[in-house]
Scaffold this motif. Structure first.
Motif, PDB file in Angstrom:
ATOM      1  N   ARG A 171     -74.408 -25.162 -31.242  1.00  9.25           N
ATOM      2  CA  ARG A 171     -74.817 -24.417 -32.660  1.00  9.25           C
ATOM      3  C   ARG A 171     -74.212 -25.732 -33.527  1.00  9.25           C
ATOM      4  NH1 ARG A 171     -72.521 -18.986 -35.217  1.00  9.25           N
ATOM      5  NH2 ARG A 171     -73.154 -19.504 -37.106  1.00  9.25           N
ATOM      6  N   LYS A 172     -74.808 -26.052 -34.534  1.00 12.53           N
ATOM      7  CA  LYS A 172     -74.398 -27.143 -35.397  1.00 12.53           C
ATOM      8  C   LYS A 172     -73.062 -27.078 -35.887  1.00 12.53           C
ATOM      9  CE  LYS A 172     -75.846 -29.987 -39.470  1.00 12.53           C
ATOM     10  NZ  LYS A 172     -74.610 -30.009 -40.084  1.00 12.53           N
ATOM     11  N   ASP A 205     -81.418 -19.880 -37.133  1.00 15.51           N
ATOM     12  CA  ASP A 205     -82.391 -19.723 -38.307  1.00 15.51           C
ATOM     13  C   ASP A 205     -82.973 -18.478 -38.236  1.00 15.51           C
ATOM     14  OD1 ASP A 205     -83.528 -20.137 -35.607  1.00 15.51           O
ATOM     15  OD2 ASP A 205     -84.333 -22.175 -36.107  1.00 15.51           O
ATOM     16  N   GLY A 206     -82.733 -17.381 -37.211  1.00 21.35           N
ATOM     17  CA  GLY A 206     -83.585 -16.325 -37.265  1.00 21.35           C
ATOM     18  C   GLY A 206     -82.865 -15.202 -38.044  1.00 21.35           C
ATOM     19  N   VAL A 213     -75.509 -11.063 -37.615  1.00 19.59           N
ATOM     20  CA  VAL A 213     -76.072 -11.216 -39.090  1.00 19.59           C
ATOM     21  C   VAL A 213     -77.314 -12.385 -38.799  1.00 19.59           C
ATOM     22  CG1 VAL A 213     -73.938 -10.382 -40.207  1.00 19.59           C
ATOM     23  CG2 VAL A 213     -74.146 -12.699 -39.371  1.00 19.59           C
ATOM     24  N   ALA A 214     -77.151 -13.041 -37.800  1.00 17.79           N
ATOM     25  CA  ALA A 214     -78.012 -14.106 -37.551  1.00 17.79           C
ATOM     26  C   ALA A 214     -78.340 -14.316 -36.232  1.00 17.79           C
ATOM     27  CB  ALA A 214     -77.619 -15.392 -38.217  1.00 17.79           C
ATOM     28  N   VAL A 227     -76.787 -15.204 -30.778  1.00 23.94           N
ATOM     29  CA  VAL A 227     -76.644 -14.433 -31.735  1.00 23.94           C
ATOM     30  C   VAL A 227     -74.846 -14.830 -32.377  1.00 23.94           C
ATOM     31  CG1 VAL A 227     -77.933 -12.327 -31.529  1.00 23.94           C
ATOM     32  CG2 VAL A 227     -75.544 -12.549 -30.558  1.00 23.94           C
ATOM     33  N   ASP A 228     -74.987 -14.663 -33.714  1.00 23.65           N
ATOM     34  CA  ASP A 228     -73.503 -15.084 -34.269  1.00 23.65           C
ATOM     35  C   ASP A 228     -72.364 -14.222 -33.800  1.00 23.65           C
ATOM     36  OD1 ASP A 228     -71.686 -16.269 -35.957  1.00 23.65           O
ATOM     37  OD2 ASP A 228     -72.128 -15.027 -37.781  1.00 23.65           O
TER      38      ASP A 228
END
Length: 312
Positions: A171-172, A205-206, A213-214, A227-228
């Motif tokens: 993840r970035k 990005d989804g 939440v993402a 997932v986050d």
């Protein structure tokens, strides 16, 4: 020498003294769940789709650890099973490793870099298998194409040292934290992901999924979603996979043991205040996992009772 002649304690020593005090307080009065936060968390549902994947835990040596060092407020005489588990996920398009956490000669290559007290606490049994050896003992139908660690602590990525050409997906925000100007994570982490290793940097990005939440759809068919689970590290994630027996979430170190999720108990202040980058965010993530446990099977990486010999 008088007390006024003694050098002042170092900032780290002050942090350790404070964490020890918080640990003692947490044994008696563990942090309560945040009922307002629980009530505010929406369930976005799980995506539809037909594609399923296979999730398998690689064999690993388990050990018993004091429960009070894993779950805040746990009884001091209890012990819990713990292991450095790695997982294989098999999708028709690719096979990948989740949390390749242990390399050959880890005591010299990575653990030797840890602070002395940390080494004492985290050094696993001598019989602990490297991810490479565990994979060789139970090889998948195809050679893994890449690795996808839940986060970039040494015990989730150092197995990559034995796979020098294997690409890694990061993840970035985790990559930026790992390779940024601040003091890097210890245990030889930077070389495992940066020394000429191919990397795929992704964003979440989804849309929201379940209580998270993402998300990021890894293959575009809603069978594997990242997932986050931020808090333990800035970019911590979970791997949510649809199997023939339902959804499975590989939760990394968002919790060290399923009991934390079930009882909504954070990690103890010692060592939690030294390993969680953001304790408030980590506690919020634990609330999301607590609600999500009714929707999926949640597996913390180090909970050997939860991972067991999972093959679904």
């Amino acid at each position: 020498m008088s007390s006024t002649d003694l050098p002042p304690p170092s900032p780290r020593m002050c942090d350790m003294i404070a964490a020890a005090a918080h640990f003692t307080r947490g044994m008696v009065r563990p942090r309560r769940p945040d009922q307002r936060l629980l009530a505010s968390i929406d369930d976005a549902g799980l995506p539809d789709g037909e594609q399923t994947v296979r999730v398998r835990a690689l064999p690993q040596v388990s050990r018993q650890v004091p429960a009070m060092g894993v779950v805040e407020g746990a009884a001091p005489y209890r012990r819990l099973p713990s292991a450095m588990t790695s997982f294989v996920v098999e999708h028709p398009e690719a096979t990948f490793l989740v949390d390749p956490g242990y390399c050959r000669d880890a005591r010299q290559r990575t653990i030797a870099e840890l602070p002395p007290l940390t080494r004492l606490l985290v050094t696993p049994p001598a019989a602990t298998m490297s991810t490479l050896d565990a994979l060789a003992g139970r090889p998948p139908s195809r050679t893994p194409d890449f690795a996808l660690p839940t986060h970039a602590h040494w015990d989730h990525v150092c197995g990559l040292l034995d796979f020098p050409g294997m690409p890694v997906h990061l993840r970035k925000s985790e990559r930026d934290w790992l390779l940024g100007p601040d003091r890097p994570p210890v245990g030889g982490v930077r070389p495992t992901v940066s020394d000429g290793r191919p990397s795929e940097i992704y964003e979440l990005d989804g849309p929201p999924v379940a209580t998270f939440v993402a998300s990021h759809d890894l293959f575009g068919d809603r069978s594997v979603l990242v997932v986050d689970l931020a808090g333990h590290t800035p970019g911590s994630v979970g791997i949510l996979a649809r199997t023939t027996n339902g959804w499975v979430l590989l939760a990394g170190d968002a919790a060290w043991h399923y009991e934390q999720i079930e009882r909504l108990r954070q990690k103890p202040a010692f060592p939690g205040e030294f390993v969680d980058e953001d304790r408030e965010e980590a506690f919020a993530t634990l609330h999301r996992l607590h609600l999500a446990r009714h929707l999926m099977r949640v597996i913390p990486t180090h909970d050997s009772a939860a991972s067991g010999h999972i093959c679904i």
